[in-house]
Design an enzyme around this catalytic site. Structure first.
Site, short mmCIF file in Angstrom:
data_model
loop_
_atom_site.label_atom_id
_atom_site.label_comp_id
_atom_site.label_asym_id
_atom_site.label_seq_id
_atom_site.Cartn_x
_atom_site.Cartn_y
_atom_site.Cartn_z
N SER A 54 35.97 -27.67 23.72
CA SER A 54 35.75 -28.80 24.62
C SER A 54 36.72 -29.95 24.34
O SER A 54 36.95 -30.79 25.20
CB SER A 54 34.31 -29.31 24.46
OG SER A 54 33.40 -28.32 24.87
N TRP A 83 39.95 -17.10 23.17
CA TRP A 83 39.29 -16.96 24.47
C TRP A 83 40.28 -17.05 25.62
O TRP A 83 40.05 -17.77 26.59
CB TRP A 83 38.19 -18.04 24.64
CG TRP A 83 37.15 -17.99 23.59
CD1 TRP A 83 36.96 -18.89 22.60
CD2 TRP A 83 36.15 -16.97 23.40
NE1 TRP A 83 35.92 -18.51 21.80
CE2 TRP A 83 35.39 -17.33 22.27
CE3 TRP A 83 35.84 -15.80 24.08
CZ2 TRP A 83 34.34 -16.55 21.81
CZ3 TRP A 83 34.79 -15.03 23.62
CH2 TRP A 83 34.04 -15.41 22.50
N GLU A 124 36.39 -23.76 31.47
CA GLU A 124 36.92 -24.82 32.36
C GLU A 124 36.08 -26.09 32.26
O GLU A 124 35.87 -26.79 33.26
CB GLU A 124 36.97 -24.33 33.81
CG GLU A 124 38.06 -23.32 34.07
CD GLU A 124 39.43 -23.95 34.03
OE1 GLU A 124 39.54 -25.18 33.89
OE2 GLU A 124 40.41 -23.19 34.11
N HIS A 133 29.13 -27.28 31.42
CA HIS A 133 28.27 -28.07 32.31
C HIS A 133 28.09 -29.49 31.74
O HIS A 133 28.21 -30.48 32.47
CB HIS A 133 26.92 -27.35 32.39
CG HIS A 133 25.95 -27.94 33.35
ND1 HIS A 133 26.03 -27.75 34.71
CD2 HIS A 133 24.86 -28.73 33.14
CE1 HIS A 133 25.04 -28.39 35.31
NE2 HIS A 133 24.32 -28.99 34.38
#
Ligand code: TGC
Ligand code: FAD
Length: 397
Positions: free
Chosen positions: A143, A167, A377, A380
């Site tokens: 993040s 990832w 991306e 949430h």
């Protein structure tokens, strides 16, 4: 497998789409129906990316579809969104491949690259003759990519890259990796530790990729870790227009926008299956389960939320085409629509009862895939913080 896909247009939004937009959607829908749907359950089960479909998508202009020139289709952002919607109706992992190739590999070359870099890479990437990946995330920095530890040390007319990326979609099948690294040893003081993007051909000595196994999500997509150990690239491989974390974040806007549409595709597929199943399945008094109020309420929730999500992505797409979109608008659409799709998938699974857990229907696969889409991306919650910062002016990361 499952029921025939019926698009959802409760609000008659199709009436506001142009002929070109409808044609692009039909082309993508037919492609998915004819080529992806027949094989996707098997690919997902076997953990196989259906690479054989890459040349077909190249022919159809799906890669870098909203870029102009260099062999790209020059679609509008709404048309591009409709393609993403249809591809993800097929499978989120499959759409991820196209998102990465388009928004995270071709877009940065197009936006930040030299003319020579664009001419070398874009036509081949557009045809699918070359594949790319985007290395931003690291094992310790997901993040918070600004904390990255990958470095690019200037050494004469070369940069020497060292670090680990994690990832990374398409990592082990890519011909070229867009690697984000902090520059060191530069003569300019402002340049030291600045994040910049590099084109790294994956056959360079010191570059290696290892696939992540054991995923229960995005199984039809390749996910890899990348290792860069003293990988030397000429200075000509630096993407000259990049400078600071803002550059990779601009790429993420493109991908997040596409995801907001893609999530609608999965939700429409889940709803469409649930509606057809509920009308056919009978329980109690030989009545279809669709005749029960509780089932109807679930179907109404789904069609309401899908309709709102369609309005949202269409509006954001029109803003993007007008050049007035802000990254906060895209965050709102990615966050809302992926949440909506996950909830829809769970409700649809519930309506199908035991059948809902099998691969005879696409619902459980969509549900598992969407767990990744919720995380990548920008999670949430990270999008909640991006929006919170935008409206309050206070960063709460
Ligand atoms: P911060 O100081 O806020 O920002 C640095 C500079 O960037 C500007 N900025 C943006 N610019 C364009 N678009 C955006 N979305 C932007 N967000 C911020 C900002 O104004 C600033 O500009 P300047 O001129 O002042 O330098 O940076 P921060 O370090 O505090 O981090 C902000 C944060 C948390 C929002 C950001 O790091 C973030 O978005 N984190 C989430 C990471 C993420 O999304 N990673 C995705 C990796 S790729 C992937 O998942 C592919 S999945 C496959 C598929 O797409 O299908
Ligand atoms: P973390 O950052 O460790 O977050 C874990 C949890 O903590 C989350 O719930 C998060 O919301 C929460 N959290 C973190 N910080 C805060 C905070 N400040 N406040 C409140 N909560 C917080 N990356 C690439 O660069 N390229 C790719 O191609 C790519 N493809 C991917 C494909 C898949 C299948 C997956 C799963 C990921 C992919 N990613 C890729 C990585 C993806 O972008 C990251 O997983 C994502 O950004 C989250 O990082 P993380 O997994 O390290 O989670």
């Amino acid at each position: 497998m499952g029921f025939k896909f019926q698009g959802v247009d409760f609000l008659h939004l199709d009436a506001g789409l142009s002929e070109d937009e409808l044609l692009v959607r039909k082309t993508a829908r037919d492609f998915v129906e004819d080529n992806l749907v027949p094989i996707i359950e098997e690919c997902f089960r076997e953990g196989r990316f259906p690479r054989e479909l890459v040349p077909v998508m190249g022919e159809l202009g799906f890669f870098g579809a909203n870029l102009k020139g260099y062999g790209c289709a020059g679609m509008s952002n709404v048309e591009y969104g409709l393609v993403m919607q249809e591809l993800e109706r097929g499978d989120s992992g499959f759409r991820s491949f196209v998102s990465v190739q388009s928004a995270l590999v071709m877009y940065p070359i197009y936006t930040f690259g030299s003319e020579e870099q664009k001419n070398t890479w874009l036509p081949a990437l557009a045809k699918g003759e070359k594949l790319g990946c985007f290395g931003l995330t690291e094992p310790g920095f997901g993040s918070n990519p600004g904390g990255m530890t990958t470095t690019a040390r200037k050494s004469g007319d070369e940069y020497v890259l060292n670090g680990e990326k994690m990832w990374i979609t398409s990592g082990s099948i890519a011909d070229v990796a867009i690697i984000w690294a902090k520059v060191q040893g530069s003569t300019g003081q402002d340049e030291e530790n600045r994040v910049r993007g590099f084109l790294v051909e994956t056959d360079r000595p010191g570059f290696s990729a290892h696939d992540v196994h054991g995923k229960w999500s995005l199984r039809a997509s390749v996910t890899s870790g990348l290792s860069l150990q003293d990988v030397r690239v000429p200075t000509a491989n630096l993407l000259p227009g990049t400078g600071g974390l803002k550059s990779p974040l601009m790429c993420l806007n493109q991908a997040r926008y596409g995801i907001s549409w893609g999530a609608i595709g999965t939700a429409m597929d889940c709803y469409s299956n649930a509606l057809q199943y509920a009308k056919a399945r009978k329980q109690f008094h030989d009545q279809p389960i669709a005749s029960h109020q509780l089932v109807q309420e679930k179907l109404v929730w789904m069609v309401s939320e899908i309709s709102k999500a369609q309005l949202l992505s269409l509006h954001v797409g029109r803003l993007k085409d007008a050049g007035t979109v802000g990254h906060e608008h895209i965050s709102l659409a990615k966050r809302n629509n992926v949440w909506m799709a996950l909830e829809t998938a769970r409700m649809a699974r519930d309506i199908l009862g035991a059948n809902g857990i099998t691969e005879d229907y696409p619902i459980m696969r969509h549900s598992m895939n969407l767990e990744s889409v919720k995380t990548y991306e920008g999670t949430h919650d990270i999008h909640a913080l991006i929006l919170g910062q935008h409206i309050t002016g206070i960063g709460a990361f």
